[in-house]
Design a protein around this motif. Sequence first.
Motif, short mmCIF file in Angstrom:
data_model
loop_
_atom_site.label_atom_id
_atom_site.label_comp_id
_atom_site.label_asym_id
_atom_site.label_seq_id
_atom_site.Cartn_x
_atom_site.Cartn_y
_atom_site.Cartn_z
N ILE A 187 0.84 -1.21 0.00
CA ILE A 187 0.00 0.00 0.00
C ILE A 187 0.87 1.25 0.00
CG2 ILE A 187 -1.74 1.31 1.30
CD1 ILE A 187 -2.60 -1.42 2.51
N GLY A 188 1.84 1.29 0.89
CA GLY A 188 2.66 2.49 1.03
C GLY A 188 3.77 2.61 0.01
N GLY A 189 4.18 1.48 -0.61
CA GLY A 189 5.28 1.51 -1.55
C GLY A 189 4.88 1.95 -2.94
N PRO A 190 4.33 1.03 -3.74
CA PRO A 190 4.05 1.39 -5.13
C PRO A 190 3.01 2.49 -5.30
CG PRO A 190 3.10 -0.74 -4.59
CD PRO A 190 3.97 -0.35 -3.44
N ILE A 191 2.11 2.64 -4.35
CA ILE A 191 1.06 3.66 -4.48
C ILE A 191 1.52 4.99 -3.89
CG2 ILE A 191 -1.30 4.29 -3.85
CD1 ILE A 191 -1.97 1.31 -3.80
N SER A 192 1.74 5.01 -2.58
CA SER A 192 2.04 6.28 -1.90
C SER A 192 3.40 6.85 -2.27
CB SER A 192 1.95 6.09 -0.38
OG SER A 192 0.62 5.85 0.01
N SER A 193 4.41 5.99 -2.33
CA SER A 193 5.75 6.50 -2.63
C SER A 193 5.81 7.11 -4.02
CB SER A 193 6.79 5.38 -2.49
OG SER A 193 6.85 4.92 -1.16
N THR A 194 5.17 6.45 -4.99
CA THR A 194 5.16 6.99 -6.34
C THR A 194 4.36 8.29 -6.41
OG1 THR A 194 5.40 4.79 -7.31
CG2 THR A 194 4.53 6.52 -8.74
N ALA A 195 3.20 8.31 -5.72
CA ALA A 195 2.40 9.54 -5.68
C ALA A 195 3.20 10.68 -5.05
CB ALA A 195 1.10 9.30 -4.91
N TYR A 196 3.99 10.35 -4.03
CA TYR A 196 4.83 11.36 -3.37
C TYR A 196 5.85 11.94 -4.33
CZ TYR A 196 8.03 13.33 0.14
OH TYR A 196 8.83 14.16 0.88
N VAL A 197 6.49 11.06 -5.11
CA VAL A 197 7.49 11.53 -6.07
C VAL A 197 6.84 12.37 -7.16
CG1 VAL A 197 9.22 10.81 -7.76
CG2 VAL A 197 9.02 9.57 -5.61
N VAL A 198 5.65 11.95 -7.64
CA VAL A 198 4.92 12.75 -8.63
C VAL A 198 4.64 14.14 -8.06
CG1 VAL A 198 2.76 13.01 -9.91
CG2 VAL A 198 3.86 10.78 -9.79
N GLY A 199 4.17 14.19 -6.82
CA GLY A 199 3.88 15.47 -6.19
C GLY A 199 5.09 16.36 -6.09
N LEU A 200 6.24 15.78 -5.68
CA LEU A 200 7.47 16.56 -5.57
C LEU A 200 7.90 17.13 -6.91
CD1 LEU A 200 9.70 14.44 -3.14
CD2 LEU A 200 8.85 16.75 -2.73
N GLN A 201 7.79 16.31 -7.96
CA GLN A 201 8.21 16.75 -9.28
C GLN A 201 7.29 17.83 -9.85
OE1 GLN A 201 11.15 15.85 -10.74
NE2 GLN A 201 11.45 14.85 -8.76
N LYS A 202 6.00 17.73 -9.53
CA LYS A 202 5.02 18.64 -10.11
C LYS A 202 4.89 19.95 -9.32
CE LYS A 202 3.40 16.75 -13.84
NZ LYS A 202 3.46 17.43 -15.13
N ALA A 203 4.91 19.86 -7.99
CA ALA A 203 4.60 21.03 -7.17
C ALA A 203 5.73 21.44 -6.24
CB ALA A 203 3.32 20.78 -6.37
N GLY A 204 6.77 20.62 -6.13
CA GLY A 204 7.86 20.97 -5.24
C GLY A 204 7.56 20.60 -3.80
N SER A 205 8.27 21.22 -2.87
CA SER A 205 8.20 20.82 -1.47
C SER A 205 6.90 21.22 -0.77
CB SER A 205 9.39 21.42 -0.69
OG SER A 205 9.42 22.82 -0.83
N ILE A 206 6.00 21.97 -1.45
CA ILE A 206 4.73 22.29 -0.80
C ILE A 206 3.88 21.05 -0.59
CG2 ILE A 206 4.65 24.65 -1.70
CD1 ILE A 206 2.55 23.69 -3.73
N VAL A 207 4.19 19.95 -1.31
CA VAL A 207 3.38 18.74 -1.15
C VAL A 207 3.73 17.99 0.13
CG1 VAL A 207 3.22 18.50 -3.65
CG2 VAL A 207 4.92 17.17 -2.41
#
Length: 363
Positions: free
Chosen positions: A121-141
Amino acid sequence: MVEKQPVANASAIAAKKRLSAQFFRKGIIIALLSGVTYGFYSAFLTLGMTKGVWGDWFGPNTAGLSPFIITFVLAAIGSAVNDTLSAIWAMFFAAVKGKFVDFLRCLNTTPGRVMVLAALIGGPISSTAYVVGLQKAGSIVIPITALCPAIGAILGRILFKQELNKRMMLGIVICVIASFMIGSTSVGGDAPEGALLGVCIAFVAALGWGFEGCVAGYGTSMIDSEIGITIRQITSGLSNLIILLPIFGMIAGDVKLSTHLAFEAFTSGSAMIWFVVSGFFAYISYMFWYRGNSMCGAALGMACNGTFSFWGPFCCWIVLGVFCGIDGWSLPIIAWIAAVLMVIGILIISMNPMDLFRKKEDK
């Protein structure tokens, strides 16, 4: 001799209280360090995704890659590289401490399988979503993903009938207000392109990590934390590589391309140096989190770890903005205020803040 016994007992009780107080304070320090190291993990992961072949992929020409591949496939690869290296660090330390055999034995137990489920649950889903967020919006995520304790409290109530009292609901409301404050910085003329999408995807990461926290709480209560983290990181890294990445490749219409990109990522030396560092900090962050929880209590430990909503943006600003001179990593004042507000909300969810003063008085 009989008259001296009460004095001896009182001395023993006082000594025990002092040891308990020291153990408790050490647990708080370790739990706080988990938030700091999570910030450095986020910063060095992002730095790695600007070096080597990643610079070509995210460069002006995007190496001819489609928007879907750039947004999702590369994020899955970045998460897979980091978690795989973090798993190698975890196996290394488990072997050094003589726990590798115990790790293999725990894989086929109920708590071990629970940890595998939590990692899926936390790996392929959340970790990838976290990286997408960082790349798209920066540290505000990062403060957005810190909503996971609030989400975990709600899911714990729904799934396991855990307590959700007025104090906890107040903390959830504070966290939601803080998230809206942060989200407001992703709209408007000054917001970077794709920032709103990044913030929305960051909520997916928070949801997954909140659910993971509910599930993993059972597993980590029955097995050694270092073994649990090793199981978690190995499962996360492998599931990203053999499950999520091929799925994204099929959606993009070219599984071979996603495999080729993953190979290029793992062989890009200038980037892998920083991924090794981010994987180390990811391992240490989880380790400090679990260890701190066991020493000062899960509630206070969760609150201390939740300070990554502040340390994440701060570390990204220091590493990426100050030392590396990369533009776009400074945060507006409202985001800093919201990050601190998020920490307060997490503390209120996790425990009654007045208990800190009561504990001090008791000691």
